[in-house]
Design a protein around this motif. Structure first.
Motif, PDB file in Angstrom:
ATOM      1  N   PRO A 153      14.631  -0.934   7.100  1.00  0.00           N
ATOM      2  CA  PRO A 153      13.687  -0.187   6.251  1.00  0.00           C
ATOM      3  C   PRO A 153      13.483  -0.780   4.862  1.00  0.00           C
ATOM      4  CG  PRO A 153      15.183   1.322   7.373  1.00  0.00           C
ATOM      5  CD  PRO A 153      15.712  -0.055   7.605  1.00  0.00           C
ATOM      6  N   ILE A 154      14.437  -1.555   4.365  1.00  0.00           N
ATOM      7  CA  ILE A 154      14.334  -2.074   2.994  1.00  0.00           C
ATOM      8  C   ILE A 154      13.135  -3.002   2.825  1.00  0.00           C
ATOM      9  CG2 ILE A 154      15.484  -3.643   1.365  1.00  0.00           C
ATOM     10  CD1 ILE A 154      18.070  -2.180   1.906  1.00  0.00           C
ATOM     11  N   LEU A 209       9.761  -0.973   3.496  1.00  0.00           N
ATOM     12  CA  LEU A 209       9.336  -0.178   2.349  1.00  0.00           C
ATOM     13  C   LEU A 209       8.812  -1.073   1.228  1.00  0.00           C
ATOM     14  CD1 LEU A 209      12.202   2.465   2.169  1.00  0.00           C
ATOM     15  CD2 LEU A 209       9.796   2.937   2.650  1.00  0.00           C
ATOM     16  N   VAL A 228      11.997   6.203  -3.240  1.00  0.00           N
ATOM     17  CA  VAL A 228      12.439   6.176  -1.843  1.00  0.00           C
ATOM     18  C   VAL A 228      13.265   4.923  -1.582  1.00  0.00           C
ATOM     19  CG1 VAL A 228      11.679   6.032   0.555  1.00  0.00           C
ATOM     20  CG2 VAL A 228      10.507   7.564  -1.030  1.00  0.00           C
ATOM     21  N   SER A 229      12.765   3.774  -2.056  1.00  0.00           N
ATOM     22  CA  SER A 229      13.507   2.522  -1.884  1.00  0.00           C
ATOM     23  C   SER A 229      14.839   2.562  -2.618  1.00  0.00           C
ATOM     24  CB  SER A 229      12.671   1.339  -2.387  1.00  0.00           C
ATOM     25  OG  SER A 229      11.637   1.025  -1.496  1.00  0.00           O
ATOM     26  N   TYR A 271      16.606   5.230  -3.521  1.00  0.00           N
ATOM     27  CA  TYR A 271      17.520   6.181  -2.879  1.00  0.00           C
ATOM     28  C   TYR A 271      18.066   5.617  -1.572  1.00  0.00           C
ATOM     29  CZ  TYR A 271      15.870   9.732  -6.178  1.00  0.00           C
ATOM     30  OH  TYR A 271      15.564  10.440  -7.317  1.00  0.00           O
ATOM     31  N   TYR A 272      17.212   4.897  -0.840  1.00  0.00           N
ATOM     32  CA  TYR A 272      17.696   4.335   0.420  1.00  0.00           C
ATOM     33  C   TYR A 272      18.735   3.238   0.151  1.00  0.00           C
ATOM     34  CZ  TYR A 272      17.907   2.635   5.172  1.00  0.00           C
ATOM     35  OH  TYR A 272      18.372   2.275   6.409  1.00  0.00           O
ATOM     36  N   PHE A 315      21.843   4.975  -0.504  1.00  0.00           N
ATOM     37  CA  PHE A 315      22.370   5.497   0.763  1.00  0.00           C
ATOM     38  C   PHE A 315      23.148   4.414   1.507  1.00  0.00           C
ATOM     39  CE2 PHE A 315      21.534   5.443   5.372  1.00  0.00           C
ATOM     40  CZ  PHE A 315      22.278   6.548   5.764  1.00  0.00           C
ATOM     41  N   VAL A 316      22.569   3.217   1.570  1.00  0.00           N
ATOM     42  CA  VAL A 316      23.255   2.116   2.244  1.00  0.00           C
ATOM     43  C   VAL A 316      24.558   1.792   1.533  1.00  0.00           C
ATOM     44  CG1 VAL A 316      23.122  -0.339   2.838  1.00  0.00           C
ATOM     45  CG2 VAL A 316      21.133   1.131   3.207  1.00  0.00           C
TER      46      VAL A 316
END
Length: 315
Positions: free
Chosen positions: A161-162, A165, A197-198, A200-201, A204-205
């Motif tokens: 997703p990185i 996005l 969003v990027s 925060y993701y 998260f990782v």
């Protein structure tokens, strides 16, 4: 800033990598330790692969995981250092947009794969020390292969997703990246959109994926240390602990600089930019350089096999 760098564009064809801003005059000198470390990483990890391949007695789970770590380190360094050195030596700063996202994916993907391999190696040490009689039945070759495949797929999937996005954001501010490679946050910060969003993701990782790896390793080594301290003699405890020491050094060399670099980039607003970039760049090189040295020096089996190979070649 020139007009060419502020012209609106939603899909830049290229990004410009600055290397280490503020230290441009010293790029050639900085390249010397970088090139030296890259050479050591390449030679050291290929040596590990060669020694394990040539010695049948090393065809065991512990050394299979070590080979996975060596391959991961080779990919990780080769994803960044050739371009970094081309910037330092030839001022070759342009990188295509797609190539930048590809480099970003490989860097972060193989960092997660390395974290997963360290978890697998902790599991290997746990089984070897806490359940020695069942070691060969638990960690069979098919099980090792499945663990390796799971680590690879996890790393590829969690990082996918990185770049996806990052490709969606409009880049209308500048195409200049103030570092020698395409890191996730460095690229996303160039977007003229709400990129939370990027961000925060990425967090998260860092915390939920790599953080869980750290928790698993901590729990595993807690059990290992309990088993070691329950041994009857000091010599036995030292001998068993010696089999874990190499892995512990590798864990510390990977996770501590990783956490420092990630948190400094996000929250260390008062840290000089060139200092952070140097730390982040060295961090990507440090584990690939140290891992083969640590295992080569501290692992008796590899050290003896390596000396034997050189001795036979010299006779």
């Amino acid at each position: 800033m020139s007009d060419s760098n502020t012209t609106d564009f939603t899909n830049p064809s290229t990004f410009i990598l600055l290397g280490i801003p503020g230290l441009e005059a010293a790029h050639v000198w900085i390249s010397i330790p970088f090139c030296t470390m890259y050479t050591i990483a390449i030679l050291g990890n290929f040596t590990i692969l060669f020694v394990v391949k040539m010695e049948q007695s090393l065809h065991e789970p512990m050394y299979y995981f070590l080979c996975m770590l060596a391959v991961t380190d080779l990919v990780l360094t080769t994803s960044t250092l050739p371009k970094t050195l081309s910037i330092f030596w030839f001022n070759s700063r342009e990188i295509h947009f797609s190539a930048c996202l590809t480099q970003m994916y490989f860097i972060h993907c193989f960092l997660e794969i390395e974290s997963g391999i360290l978890v697998a190696m902790a599991l290997d040490r746990y089984v070897a020390i806490c359940h020695p009689l069942r070691y060969s039945t638990i960690l069979t070759n098919p099980v090792v292969a499945k663990i390796g495949l799971a680590v690879l797929l996890r790393g590829c999937a969690v990082i996918l997703p990185i770049p996806i996005l990052a490709r969606q954001w409009p880049y209308c501010r500048t195409n200049i990246i103030p570092q020698p490679y395409c890191g996730h946050i460095a690229v996303v910060n160039l977007a003229c959109a709400d990129t939370r969003v990027s961000s925060y993701y990425g967090l998260f990782v860092l915390f939920c994926v790599r953080g869980l790896d750290v928790i698993f390793i901590t729990v595993t080594y807690t059990q290992i240390l309990r088993a070691i301290f329950s041994l009857p003699t000091k010599d036995a405890r030292l001998k068993v602990f010696g089999t874990c020491s190499s892995h512990l050094f590798v864990i510390l060399a990977f996770y501590i600089p990783s956490l420092f670099s990630s948190l400094t980039y996000r929250f260390g607003k008062n840290v000089p930019g060139h200092f952070h970039i140097l730390i982040a760049s060295v961090y990507l090189l440090m584990p690939p350089v140290l891992n083969p040295i640590i295992y080569g020096v501290r692992t008796k089996e590899i050290r003896c096999r390596l000396l034997r190979l050189f001795t036979h070649k010299g006779t």
